[in-house]
Design a protein around this motif. Sequence first.
Motif, PDB file in Angstrom:
ATOM      1  N   GLY A 222       1.753   4.541   6.414  1.00 36.69           N
ATOM      2  CA  GLY A 222       1.980   3.397   6.875  1.00 36.69           C
ATOM      3  C   GLY A 222       1.802   3.200   8.681  1.00 36.69           C
ATOM      4  N   ALA A 223       2.114   4.668   9.191  1.00 37.57           N
ATOM      5  CA  ALA A 223       1.910   4.754  10.544  1.00 37.57           C
ATOM      6  C   ALA A 223       0.397   4.602  10.780  1.00 37.57           C
ATOM      7  CB  ALA A 223       2.527   5.951  11.038  1.00 37.57           C
ATOM      8  N   MET A 224      -0.553   5.161  10.099  1.00 35.38           N
ATOM      9  CA  MET A 224      -2.008   5.178  10.258  1.00 35.38           C
ATOM     10  C   MET A 224      -2.395   3.558  10.286  1.00 35.38           C
ATOM     11  SD  MET A 224      -3.766   8.341   8.290  1.00 35.38           S
ATOM     12  CE  MET A 224      -4.353   7.377   7.126  1.00 35.38           C
TER      13      MET A 224
ATOM     14  N   ALA B 161      -6.049  -7.559   8.850  1.00 35.65           N
ATOM     15  CA  ALA B 161      -5.564  -6.350   8.233  1.00 35.65           C
ATOM     16  C   ALA B 161      -4.527  -6.918   6.922  1.00 35.65           C
ATOM     17  CB  ALA B 161      -4.418  -5.746   9.299  1.00 35.65           C
ATOM     18  N   MET B 162      -3.902  -7.936   7.104  1.00 38.38           N
ATOM     19  CA  MET B 162      -3.210  -8.527   5.864  1.00 38.38           C
ATOM     20  C   MET B 162      -4.006  -8.828   4.910  1.00 38.38           C
ATOM     21  SD  MET B 162      -0.638 -11.619   5.844  1.00 38.38           S
ATOM     22  CE  MET B 162      -1.495 -13.072   5.369  1.00 38.38           C
ATOM     23  N   VAL B 163      -5.156  -9.502   4.878  1.00 39.16           N
ATOM     24  CA  VAL B 163      -6.088  -9.991   4.114  1.00 39.16           C
ATOM     25  C   VAL B 163      -6.843  -9.188   3.535  1.00 39.16           C
ATOM     26  CG1 VAL B 163      -7.826 -11.808   3.552  1.00 39.16           C
ATOM     27  CG2 VAL B 163      -6.109 -12.422   5.238  1.00 39.16           C
ATOM     28  N   ALA B 164      -7.639  -8.198   4.474  1.00 37.43           N
ATOM     29  CA  ALA B 164      -8.548  -7.442   4.117  1.00 37.43           C
ATOM     30  C   ALA B 164      -7.778  -6.156   3.282  1.00 37.43           C
ATOM     31  CB  ALA B 164      -9.248  -6.657   5.263  1.00 37.43           C
ATOM     32  N   PHE B 165      -6.790  -5.488   3.462  1.00 38.96           N
ATOM     33  CA  PHE B 165      -6.136  -4.470   3.049  1.00 38.96           C
ATOM     34  C   PHE B 165      -5.416  -4.704   1.585  1.00 38.96           C
ATOM     35  CE2 PHE B 165      -5.912  -2.422   7.249  1.00 38.96           C
ATOM     36  CZ  PHE B 165      -6.847  -1.545   6.901  1.00 38.96           C
ATOM     37  N   ARG B 166      -4.917  -6.171   1.702  1.00 38.65           N
ATOM     38  CA  ARG B 166      -4.347  -6.647   0.151  1.00 38.65           C
ATOM     39  C   ARG B 166      -5.546  -6.856  -0.605  1.00 38.65           C
ATOM     40  NH1 ARG B 166       0.301  -7.261  -1.893  1.00 38.65           N
ATOM     41  NH2 ARG B 166       1.349  -7.998  -0.068  1.00 38.65           N
ATOM     42  N   ASP B 167      -6.546  -7.356  -0.158  1.00 42.06           N
ATOM     43  CA  ASP B 167      -7.888  -7.526  -1.321  1.00 42.06           C
ATOM     44  C   ASP B 167      -8.210  -6.103  -1.508  1.00 42.06           C
ATOM     45  OD1 ASP B 167      -7.606 -10.172  -1.777  1.00 42.06           O
ATOM     46  OD2 ASP B 167      -9.281 -10.710  -0.641  1.00 42.06           O
TER      47      ASP B 167
ATOM     48  N   SER C 237       1.947  -3.362  -8.288  1.00 39.39           N
ATOM     49  CA  SER C 237       0.902  -3.324  -7.083  1.00 39.39           C
ATOM     50  C   SER C 237       0.827  -4.314  -6.285  1.00 39.39           C
ATOM     51  CB  SER C 237      -0.364  -2.821  -7.585  1.00 39.39           C
ATOM     52  OG  SER C 237      -0.757  -4.115  -8.553  1.00 39.39           O
ATOM     53  N   ASN C 238       1.582  -5.502  -6.558  1.00 30.76           N
ATOM     54  CA  ASN C 238       1.456  -6.765  -5.753  1.00 30.76           C
ATOM     55  C   ASN C 238       2.858  -6.938  -4.917  1.00 30.76           C
ATOM     56  OD1 ASN C 238       3.320  -7.211  -7.845  1.00 30.76           O
ATOM     57  ND2 ASN C 238       2.473  -9.284  -8.321  1.00 30.76           N
ATOM     58  N   ALA C 239       3.420  -5.758  -4.415  1.00 32.70           N
ATOM     59  CA  ALA C 239       4.812  -5.796  -3.924  1.00 32.70           C
ATOM     60  C   ALA C 239       4.482  -6.591  -2.480  1.00 32.70           C
ATOM     61  CB  ALA C 239       5.480  -4.481  -3.889  1.00 32.70           C
ATOM     62  N   GLY C 240       5.602  -6.957  -1.866  1.00 29.38           N
ATOM     63  CA  GLY C 240       5.614  -7.314  -0.518  1.00 29.38           C
ATOM     64  C   GLY C 240       4.880  -8.662  -0.214  1.00 29.38           C
TER      65      GLY C 240
ATOM     66  N   ILE D  88       0.754  -0.965  -0.257  1.00 29.57           N
ATOM     67  CA  ILE D  88       0.053   0.145  -0.054  1.00 29.57           C
ATOM     68  C   ILE D  88       0.835   1.189  -0.041  1.00 29.57           C
ATOM     69  CG2 ILE D  88      -1.629   1.109   1.560  1.00 29.57           C
ATOM     70  CD1 ILE D  88      -2.726  -1.239   2.242  1.00 29.57           C
ATOM     71  N   CYS D  89       1.921   1.229   0.951  1.00 28.60           N
ATOM     72  CA  CYS D  89       2.902   2.550   1.019  1.00 28.60           C
ATOM     73  C   CYS D  89       3.609   2.632  -0.390  1.00 28.60           C
ATOM     74  CB  CYS D  89       3.775   2.206   2.089  1.00 28.60           C
ATOM     75  SG  CYS D  89       2.915   2.362   3.663  1.00 28.60           S
ATOM     76  N   SER D  90       4.012   1.391  -1.147  1.00 30.79           N
ATOM     77  CA  SER D  90       4.859   1.730  -2.296  1.00 30.79           C
ATOM     78  C   SER D  90       3.933   2.365  -3.409  1.00 30.79           C
ATOM     79  CB  SER D  90       4.976   0.362  -2.882  1.00 30.79           C
ATOM     80  OG  SER D  90       5.932  -0.176  -1.996  1.00 30.79           O
ATOM     81  N   VAL D  91       2.334   1.677  -3.601  1.00 30.03           N
ATOM     82  CA  VAL D  91       1.585   2.496  -4.419  1.00 30.03           C
ATOM     83  C   VAL D  91       1.440   3.923  -3.997  1.00 30.03           C
ATOM     84  CG1 VAL D  91      -0.887   2.478  -5.321  1.00 30.03           C
ATOM     85  CG2 VAL D  91       0.888   0.150  -5.003  1.00 30.03           C
ATOM     86  N   ALA D  92       0.940   4.120  -2.762  1.00 33.96           N
ATOM     87  CA  ALA D  92       0.793   5.429  -2.303  1.00 33.96           C
ATOM     88  C   ALA D  92       1.957   6.518  -2.551  1.00 33.96           C
ATOM     89  CB  ALA D  92       0.604   5.406  -0.852  1.00 33.96           C
TER      90      ALA D  92
END
Lengths: 672, 319
Positions: B96-98, B121-127, B231-234, B70-74
């Motif tokens: 990231g901090a948020m 968080a991992m699953v929900a934010f990734r999707d 967008s699929n980093a990390g 998310i941070c990379s894309v942002a």
Amino acid sequence: MPNALHKNWRERWFPNGEWMVLLALIAEIGIFSSVAQNFFTTANFVEVIRLSVELGLLALALTPVIITGGIDLSVGSMMGLSAVVFGALVMDWHWPVAAAAFATLLIGCAGGALNGMLIAEFKIPALIVTLGSFSAFRGIAEGITHGAVNYSGFPKSFLFLGQGYLLGVPAQLPVLLIAMIGYGLLLHRSVIGRGLYAIGLAGNGARWAGIAVGRRIGLVYFLSGFAASVAAIIYVAHLGQAKSDAGTGYELDAITAVVLGGASVAGGRGTILGTVLGLFSISILQNGLHLAALPSELTGILTGTVLVLTIAIDRMRARGRTLIQEEAIEMKNSQVAILCGAILAGALITAGANVWLVRSLKTMPSSASGGHTAVIAVMPKAKGDPYFVSCRTGAEEAARELGVELIWDGPTGLDAAKQNEIVESWITRGVDAIAVAVENQAGISTVLRKARQRGIHVLTWDADAEPDAREYFLNQATPEGIGNALTDEAARLLGGKGDFAIITGALSAANQNQWIAFIKKRAQEKYPGLNMVTIRPSDDDRDKAFSETQTILKVHPTVKLIMAISAPAVPGAGEAMRQSGRKDVDVIGLSLPGICKPYIHDGVVQTIFLWNTKNLGYLTVYAGAMLSQNKIPAGATSIQAGRLGSLEINGSQIILGAPLLIDKRNIDKLDF
Amino acid sequence: MKRFRSELSVAFAIVALLIVLAFLAPGFFTRENLSDLVLANMPVLIVALGMTLVIVTGHIDISVGTTFAICSVAAGEFAKLGLPAVGAGMAACVIGAMLGAINGALVAYVRIPSIVVTLAAMVAFRDALRWITQGAWVQDLPANFQWLGTSQAASNGITFLVAAALVISIGWGLRNLPAGRSVYATGSNENAARLVGIDSALVTFSVFAITGALTGCAALLNSIRFNQIPSNAGIGMEMKVITAVVVGGTAITGGRGSIQGTLLGVILLGIISPALTYLGFSAYWERAIQGLIILCAVGFDAVRSRLERSAGDFAERTA
């Protein structure tokens, strides 16, 4: 602590707030019955049960592990290892199925016992041990098969276990039932089970109470290895294939199911009933979203939300109950402010996601009013892959042009089991045509045949299934054509002799392994001077391809050409080449012009091959629509595919055309 | 010496691997290769610093891979909006901090187990990210984004300095600052920590927020080395990071661990894969060997501490 004798029914059956999961499950069923087609049918529930068996076995096995306060991350990898061992014993060593299954179960037991011994005997934390065996088991499976061997062609009688029906229910259901009853008895009706709860609540206390803690802990890991190998055998029977990637990522889904069912990861809490409820709330959610043709990304978002919400509500209630006895946790103003800020941030993110949602919903084609709108369901191999993303643009174009409804859904990563699951749900939903980019031939063919029997038109695109499982294959290029084109170009750039290295996708990727086989063959037959030095994996990750290229350049200074055969690997290799400043090494590969443009213009990447992906997506939907209106007569030798003009039909293959050679000269004319 | 005992087995494994390399593949030690290795492992190292804090507190964060993406894309999207690279980097760190703060608030104040919160968080934010980007990469970045608008060497230097500053300051602060000590106290015994006046909930909340911010920083430092952002980093990053931290001797049960241990863990895991390539192992066996080396390093540590324990018991009994 309420008196055990005065427990009411709710505390008896749902000691950990499992009723909330039950409510969520009922809500799911209620909602999907009204919005999803053919959701509330016996046939669909039978399929949901079939799809839940492997995951269910893992979740059941993880319940006692989590109750003792441990964790087992290695179950998915153990499925991969067991599947490969089973496949090798049956297909290569020609063992009878029963003997092979027995040996496989022994492997599962041995792996579980290894985990158990390290955890119980050497007192290494379970997370660390199973993190290690997580890579070791999968690694051994990949090592012995080179990630490529795909065992299929198992006897029909064995496949019955995964695909057949026993008195109207899926044949694997009894296995799940037995496991449920067995684990239920073990946990809730036996002395050992009470001991497991005691260990989870207080390990030392349990020891002083005379419980053989080490032996009990060893037992739960032993059983979880065993259950993983049972799940692997059913998985093989279900998909008809055994490959080292079986069960990838299952461990997280299984843990989610257990935790959703009210088990505490700190140990001491959890029930089999809760796990079963958690399991079905996940699998019904996935099934319902597919049937309602909602984006499958919602699965993760909703599962995550439900997971946090149920536990948060449970915590709030627990705190309310104990508030009188315990002093309330004091909160300072600053903490309240931080909490509010965090909640606000969460709300903003949700709102932002909603804006995107509304926007993306608007772009969805609205179905034409009046008459039957044909529904064409198209599945990519992986939804997030840039290659398939660009195919989708063409598919949407064709759907708009023809006024048909397009369902575009697929696994988020390469996952043969998920593909079967989605096709099953499309059959239940009753679409007009299904087009699949096949990840695994043997696995998908059974379910595609079933679709044809139900009168659904079936196409394959990008990669083919078994010929009798589909009507037409939209052939963009054969593996042989791709392998030859790459090798010829490499020979041209190297002047017929020299060393080259290949950067592939994942080591177990079927497509890439086929191409590599043809590259090797072509080089051997036609270019004896070409010498392939090494094959390195990139796992379809640009950054990994980047560092692998850097390493190759240094370890093999004689390499004069890098062949990157996964879409994100070409820009990765190109960037590494540019930063190293090596002008004497060429990069070629298979990728999308869009992401390679800067490197081709700079001259670090010489040539890439690809067919026009937009046209491929366009043709897929176009052919699907024509088939559903019966506009392709049997024995036709060509079709008129809209803006693509007339395309040749060769037997049951519709030929898109030769792969495009893309370099400096033509890259700016391509828009995908 | 006793202070570093838990890191000894890792250090030993690294030295053994380096000796083998020195004899069989001296090419490993070229300046170019070493600098490439350092840069390639920088993101994992920076995230691992935060993860060490989280694990010392007795928690875990498996959402870092998703936060990284998310941070990379942002960062890329902000740069395209016209923000200078540094500003975009700041924005990535804040996001990231948020995200970390959301995890932290749920763990510290709602008291949901961290593995559950961060799994969700991992699953929900990734999707959610997949849905928003539809898998498309961030392209056409402004020219001053790659290398922060400076040269490749200068930018690599900056990256190295930032990472070194983070390692030293966090490592020093964790040992010597009251805030650092309170992280250990919270991880050893949360109730006791609260009774001596440490705001353990705030400590827990903060370590998650810091991990989020560090993940944002890592995402930026990784992104500026390229000119487009996938967008699929990390994916799978959380496994790498957690493995490095626990191999570095940090106790998964909390209360014990160190930044120098984590540094050694990152080094060991970072050199295994290229070392095996240099030694000519086939890629097909790499993962199995990696798993075995990790199991050996941890197993050796466990056996040693067990021997020590029984030796201690013996000394007690005979005293």
